[in-house]
Scaffold this active site. Structure first.
Site, PDB file in Angstrom:
ATOM      1  N   HIS A  61       5.667 -76.775 -40.475  1.00  0.00           N
ATOM      2  CA  HIS A  61       6.519 -76.381 -41.433  1.00  0.00           C
ATOM      3  C   HIS A  61       8.093 -76.133 -41.403  1.00  0.00           C
ATOM      4  CE1 HIS A  61       5.935 -72.879 -39.214  1.00  0.00           C
ATOM      5  NE2 HIS A  61       7.213 -72.466 -39.450  1.00  0.00           N
ATOM      6  N   HIS A  76      13.631 -76.216 -42.653  1.00  0.00           N
ATOM      7  CA  HIS A  76      12.423 -75.285 -42.741  1.00  0.00           C
ATOM      8  C   HIS A  76      11.895 -75.682 -44.198  1.00  0.00           C
ATOM      9  CE1 HIS A  76       9.902 -71.739 -43.087  1.00  0.00           C
ATOM     10  NE2 HIS A  76      10.494 -71.474 -41.721  1.00  0.00           N
TER      11      HIS A  76
END
Length: 154
Positions: A61, A76
């Protein structure tokens, strides 16, 4: 400091100010300044490297690329996506790899993230940078395509 570092948009979407990210760490620029992107379109999205450098941290992620001159770029993919434990994310590189700006790092599906009740917004952070060193090249609310210059880091 050094040369000007241009950060590219890792995904296509709508640019948002860091203060608009619904997470206090990013909104408060605690890890660094930058801009965020709300991904557009449905289906699989390829997140690309915003700068050339070495992948020093790689999670499904999120990833950090250390550019020449020791500056780190954090991307992110969505918020609270660490809870997915990698599900729905495909890694295309390994920690320690050297990448060129524009190389595909991770593919993922922001629509699935949103369907799961999480925000698909993607903060792009100048790690440990100072706000005055970062100049946005795309105004919040404007569209940006993956690979286009997003901001400059002096």
């Amino acid at each position: 400091m050094g040369s000007l570092l241009t950060m590219l948009a890792p995904v296509t979407g709508t640019v948002r100010a860091m203060a608009e990210v619904p997470d206090p760490v990013f909104a408060g620029e605690i890890v660094g300044p930058g801009l965020a992107i709300v991904p557009s379109g449905a289906g699989l999205v390829e997140a690309i490297a915003p700068v050339a450098g070495k992948i020093v941290k790689l999670h499904p992620h999120a990833f950090v690329i250390l550019a020449d001159g020791g500056r780190g770029a954090l991307v992110h993919l969505g918020l609270d996506t660490v809870q997915l434990a990698g599900e729905g994310f495909t890694l295309h590189v390994a920690e320690g790899d050297t990448v060129a700006a524009g190389d595909v790092v991770v593919s993922w599906n922001p629509t699935d993230i949103e369907a799961g009740g999480r925000s698909p917004i993607c903060p792009v952070v100048a790690l440990q940078g100072k706000a005055e060193e970062v100049t946005g090249l795309v105004a919040p609310g404007s569209p940006v395509r993956a690979g286009e210059p997003l901001f400059e880091w002096a």
